[in-house]
Write an enzyme that holds these catalytic residues in place. Structure first.
Site, short mmCIF file in Angstrom:
data_model
loop_
_atom_site.label_atom_id
_atom_site.label_comp_id
_atom_site.label_asym_id
_atom_site.label_seq_id
_atom_site.Cartn_x
_atom_site.Cartn_y
_atom_site.Cartn_z
N ASP A 26 30.63 25.30 31.41
CA ASP A 26 31.07 24.81 32.73
C ASP A 26 29.97 24.69 33.78
O ASP A 26 30.21 24.99 34.97
CB ASP A 26 32.19 25.71 33.27
CG ASP A 26 33.42 25.73 32.39
OD1 ASP A 26 33.40 25.06 31.34
OD2 ASP A 26 34.39 26.42 32.73
N LYS A 131 38.05 21.41 28.51
CA LYS A 131 39.03 22.49 28.37
C LYS A 131 39.89 22.58 29.64
O LYS A 131 39.37 22.52 30.74
CB LYS A 131 38.30 23.81 28.10
CG LYS A 131 37.34 24.26 29.18
CD LYS A 131 36.53 25.45 28.68
CE LYS A 131 35.71 26.11 29.75
NZ LYS A 131 36.42 26.71 30.86
N CYS A 164 35.01 32.14 33.22
CA CYS A 164 35.02 31.31 32.01
C CYS A 164 34.07 31.82 30.93
O CYS A 164 34.35 31.65 29.74
CB CYS A 164 34.75 29.86 32.37
SG CYS A 164 36.16 29.14 33.25
C1 C5J Z 1 34.81 29.05 35.62
C2 C5J Z 1 36.34 29.40 37.45
N1 C5J Z 1 34.18 28.07 34.96
N2 C5J Z 1 35.60 30.37 37.98
N3 C5J Z 1 35.90 28.70 36.36
O1 C5J Z 1 34.40 30.18 35.57
O2 C5J Z 1 37.40 29.11 37.93
#
Ligand code: C5J
Length: 230
Positions: A26, A131, A164
Site C-alpha cells: 500500500d 485489495k 495493513c
Molecule cells: C493501510 C490504513 N494501508 N492504515 N491502511 O495501512 O488504513
C-alpha cells in the site's frame, strides 16, 4: 538453492532466496500524499516518508536479483459494492471513501490517489494486488499467485506498520509463509504504533514473523546477486 542467513530479530533466519518474494504493501498516494485517505483521517502523512528511501533501495536490489516483486493497493470499486458500509461510515474523516478529493475519489481504484507513489512504481511484469481490506490475502488471489511461484518467504515493506502490514503478515503467517518485515521500510502515522507493531510480530520466538532491515537484505543480495524466484 542453498539457504542464506538473513540477520533478523528475534534470531537470524536461513532463507531460500529462490523461494522469496518482496511484497510492498500500500505505498499509495492516498496514504503518503496530502489530500488522500490518510490525511482525511487527520494524519500527518509526512511521517510515512521515512520508509520510501530504504524501500526504493531494496526494490532496486530485488529487481536486479530477479526476485519476484509484488505490490498491493488498498481500495474499492467505483460503485463501492466491495466496500463494507461499516468501513465507509467509520470515524469522522474530512472526506469519506468514495468522496471527491484533490487526487480523485478517496480510495477508489483507477483514481490518481489510489495509485502507487512514483518512487516505488511497479514495472511491467510485477503483480499488483488490489485489495478491499487491510489484509493482502482477504478477497484477493495473492495466495494462489505466491503458491504458483513456489514462494515460502516474504520480505515485507509498506504502510502502515500496525494496520495493513501487520494484518497482511498475520494472514501470511497463518498460510505458512515466513515473513521478514524490514523495519526501516515500514512506517506509521503513529511512531509508537510502528515500534509496538514490530514488537508484536517478533515476540514469543517470532510468533508472526521476523523483523530485519533494508541493510541486512541489501548485504545478502549484494553477496548473491541472482536469485530468480520465478
Ligand atoms: C493501510 C490504513 N494501508 N492504515 N491502511 O495501512 O488504513
Amino acid at each position: 538453492m542453498a539457504k542464506t542467513i538473513i540477520q533478523a530479530e528475534p534470531e537470524a533466519l536461513p532463507v531460500d532466496l529462490s523461494r522469496t518474494a518482496l511484497i510492498i504493501i500500500d505505498m499509495q498516494r492516498d496514504f503518503l500524499e496530502p489530500g488522500g485517505f490518510g490525511e482525511t483521517l487527520g494524519n500527518d502523512v509526512s511521517l510515512l516518508h521515512r520508509a520510501v528511501g530504504p524501500t526504493k533501495k531494496v526494490l532496486a536490489a530485488a529487481r536486479e536479483a530477479g526476485m519476484l516483486v509484488i505490490h498491493t493497493r488498498e481500495g474499492h470499486r467505483p460503485d463501492l459494492t466491495d466496500a463494507p458500509i461499516a468501513k465507509v461510515e467509520r470515524g469522522k474523516p474530512s472526506l469519506r471513501i468514495g468522496a471527491p478529493g484533490p487526487m480523485g475519489r478517496i480510495l477508489i481504484r483507477g483514481e490518481a490517489g489510489h495509485d502507487i507513489i512514483p518512487d516505488l512504481y511497479p514495472i511491467p511484469g510485477e503483480p499488483v494486488i488490489d485489495k478491499p481490506g487491510k489484509g493482502a490475502f482477504y478477497a484477493t488471489d495473492l495466495d494462489a499467485l505466491l503458491r504458483n511461484f513456489g514462494i515460502q518467504y516474504l520480505l515485507v515493506c509498506g504502510v502502515t506498520t500496525e494496520v495493513c502490514v501487520n494484518t497482511s503478515v498475520r494472514e501470511a503467517n497463518d498460510r505458512g509463509y515466513r515473513c521478514i518485515v524490514l523495519a526501516d521500510c515500514c512506517a506509521s502515522y503513529f511512531p509508537e504504533f510502528h515500534e509496538v507493531g514490530l514488537a508484536m510480530i517478533k515476540a514469543q520466538g517470532a510468533i508472526f514473523g521476523w523483523v530485519s532491515s533494508s541493510r541486512a537484505v541489501l548485504d545478502v543480495l549484494a553477496r548473491q546477486p541472482a536469485v530468480r524466484s520465478a
